[in-house]
Scaffold this motif. Structure first.
Motif, PDB file in Angstrom:
ATOM      1  N   LEU A  33      -3.176   0.299  -6.286  1.00  0.00           N
ATOM      2  CA  LEU A  33      -2.347  -0.287  -5.236  1.00  0.00           C
ATOM      3  C   LEU A  33      -2.813  -1.716  -4.976  1.00  0.00           C
ATOM      4  O   LEU A  33      -3.910  -2.099  -5.384  1.00  0.00           O
ATOM      5  CB  LEU A  33      -2.424   0.493  -3.925  1.00  0.00           C
ATOM      6  CG  LEU A  33      -2.002   1.960  -3.900  1.00  0.00           C
ATOM      7  CD1 LEU A  33      -3.201   2.877  -4.040  1.00  0.00           C
ATOM      8  CD2 LEU A  33      -1.242   2.277  -2.610  1.00  0.00           C
ATOM      9  N   VAL A  98       2.860  -6.754  -3.017  1.00  0.00           N
ATOM     10  CA  VAL A  98       2.208  -5.447  -3.147  1.00  0.00           C
ATOM     11  C   VAL A  98       2.907  -4.472  -4.099  1.00  0.00           C
ATOM     12  O   VAL A  98       2.443  -3.348  -4.272  1.00  0.00           O
ATOM     13  CB  VAL A  98       2.109  -4.749  -1.772  1.00  0.00           C
ATOM     14  CG1 VAL A  98       1.326  -5.587  -0.796  1.00  0.00           C
ATOM     15  CG2 VAL A  98       3.490  -4.412  -1.218  1.00  0.00           C
ATOM     16  N   TRP A  99       3.987  -4.871  -4.761  1.00  0.00           N
ATOM     17  CA  TRP A  99       4.851  -3.904  -5.435  1.00  0.00           C
ATOM     18  C   TRP A  99       4.359  -3.621  -6.852  1.00  0.00           C
ATOM     19  O   TRP A  99       5.012  -3.932  -7.847  1.00  0.00           O
ATOM     20  CB  TRP A  99       6.289  -4.396  -5.406  1.00  0.00           C
ATOM     21  CG  TRP A  99       6.689  -4.833  -4.033  1.00  0.00           C
ATOM     22  CD1 TRP A  99       6.876  -6.109  -3.606  1.00  0.00           C
ATOM     23  CD2 TRP A  99       6.919  -3.991  -2.898  1.00  0.00           C
ATOM     24  NE1 TRP A  99       7.227  -6.126  -2.275  1.00  0.00           N
ATOM     25  CE2 TRP A  99       7.256  -4.833  -1.814  1.00  0.00           C
ATOM     26  CE3 TRP A  99       6.875  -2.603  -2.690  1.00  0.00           C
ATOM     27  CZ2 TRP A  99       7.547  -4.333  -0.539  1.00  0.00           C
ATOM     28  CZ3 TRP A  99       7.157  -2.118  -1.422  1.00  0.00           C
ATOM     29  CH2 TRP A  99       7.492  -2.972  -0.373  1.00  0.00           C
ATOM     30  N   VAL A 341       4.806   0.993  -4.192  1.00  0.00           N
ATOM     31  CA  VAL A 341       3.498   0.350  -3.986  1.00  0.00           C
ATOM     32  C   VAL A 341       2.370   1.057  -4.729  1.00  0.00           C
ATOM     33  O   VAL A 341       1.197   0.725  -4.531  1.00  0.00           O
ATOM     34  CB  VAL A 341       3.161   0.251  -2.484  1.00  0.00           C
ATOM     35  CG1 VAL A 341       4.223  -0.559  -1.752  1.00  0.00           C
ATOM     36  CG2 VAL A 341       2.978   1.634  -1.844  1.00  0.00           C
TER      37      VAL A 341
END
Length: 354
Positions: A33, A98-99, A341
């Motif tokens: 993540l 964050v993807w 995420v």
């Protein structure tokens, strides 16, 4: 935008060497993540987003190790404080967002060996800054000392949904946009995905949710829960623009078959009842953006009347896994949820090519 008319797969491809992409429910070595860091990108909701992220990371870390990318000293400190005591390893990496489902690597396996593919990422057709995020797969490869493939094709992980038995789902509204790979046809996509991910049949749905900035990622609407079961979103309000699109997808799925010509089991999953508005218009909340890990499934919840119904639908589809509802009301302000995420690293020995 990348003109792909003259590009083609070259040997030795992963498929030629026996590598294929496993399904999400296969055993994981870890989940990757990226920690949220930019309050402007979250339209002023960063504190609430980090609270929800911390709950998600802590949940995952109960079941498997977490590898967490942090873009600066403030992010590292904030994550360390919120995640104290959890099975989390932090990595200092320049990031835009964050993807990681979309900008991270896609892993492939050959027996007990694990490698990865570095596809290009351009923030869903140049909608946001992306150059730092496009470097994440190379960082992961260096960290793992993994031999891997670097490809010229723009592809996001959220655009594909695999069953682990040679079949994948995607949407035309996403993959066939000229802002990703100009000139790449549906047939050419199928060739690339067969050669690099081991997908023998690519099945196409029409479109995704209204105002989804990914142009309709499959992982926001329709998911495999096992080799032969597909759960797909439905909108029960005929006046909602999503209603007709989801109904068309449902009808198309009912006519699709696996590699043996057998129809899939189709399970309907309601969308949230309430319409959510964000800084840039309608938000795309969905329960289909769940994440499958070792012994658990994390399902987004929005404080909606259909939250409990979604858990009731999904729980029997994952025997042996704990189906856990977690709040994603703040995270959805960024346009995605738990699947968007996260990126799973399959269990196994990393292939170094030696």
């Amino acid at each position: 935008m990348r003109n792909m008319q003259h590009f083609s797969p070259t040997d030795p491809t992963p498929q030629a060497l026996g590598f294929v992409m496993p399904p999400e429910w296969a055993p994981h070595a870890a989940t990757w993540l990226s920690w949220p860091a930019d309050n402007d990108l979250w339209f002023g909701h960063l504190e609430a987003v980090r609270t929800e992220f911390a709950a998600l990371v802590r949940t995952i870390a109960r079941f498997e190790p977490v590898q967490l990318l942090v873009r600066d000293a403030e992010s590292r400190q904030d994550a360390a404080e919120r995640l104290s005591g959890a099975d989390v390893t932090s990595h200092d990496v320049p990031l835009n967002d964050v993807w990681i489902r979309d900008n991270g690597p896609l892993f492939v396996t050959r027996g007990s060996e694990v490698s990865l593919i570095n596809w290009r990422f351009n923030a869903w057709g140049g909608k946001f800054e992306w150059h730092e995020d496009d470097q994440v797969p190379e960082y992961v490869a260096r960290t793992l000392d993994a031999a891997h493939w670097d490809l010229p094709v723009v592809l996001e992980g959220g655009a594909l949904e695999l069953n682990g038995a040679g079949v994948a789902l995607t949407t035309r509204s996403c993959l066939l946009t000229d802002t990703r790979n100009l000139g790449l046809s549906a047939e050419q996509y199928a060739d690339w995905l067969r050669a690099y991910l081991g997908i023998d049949r690519l099945l196409w749905l029409g479109a995704g949710l209204e105002n989804d900035h990914t142009d309709g990622h499959i992982d926001t609407i329709t998911r495999f829960t096992d080799e032969r079961t597909i759960v797909t979103s439905v909108d029960e309000d005929p006046s909602d623009p999503n209603h007709a699109v989801m109904a068309a997808n449902l009808a198309a799925l009912r006519g699709m078959t696996d590699l043996d010509g057998q129809p899939f089991r189709i399970v309907e999953l309601p969308l949230p009842v309430r319409r959510l508005e964000g800084a840039e218009g309608r938000l795309p909340p969905t329960y289909a953006n769940f994440y499958i890990g070792n012994g658990f499934v994390a399902v987004p919840q929005y404080g909606d009347p259909n939250d409990a119904r979604a858990l009731e639908v999904l729980t029997p589809l994952f025997p042996g896994r704990e189906v856990i509802g977690l709040n994603s009301r703040a995270i959805i302000e960024g346009g995605g949820s738990f699947h968007c995420v996260t990126q799973q690293q399959p269990a196994g020995t990393v292939w170094t090519g030696r």
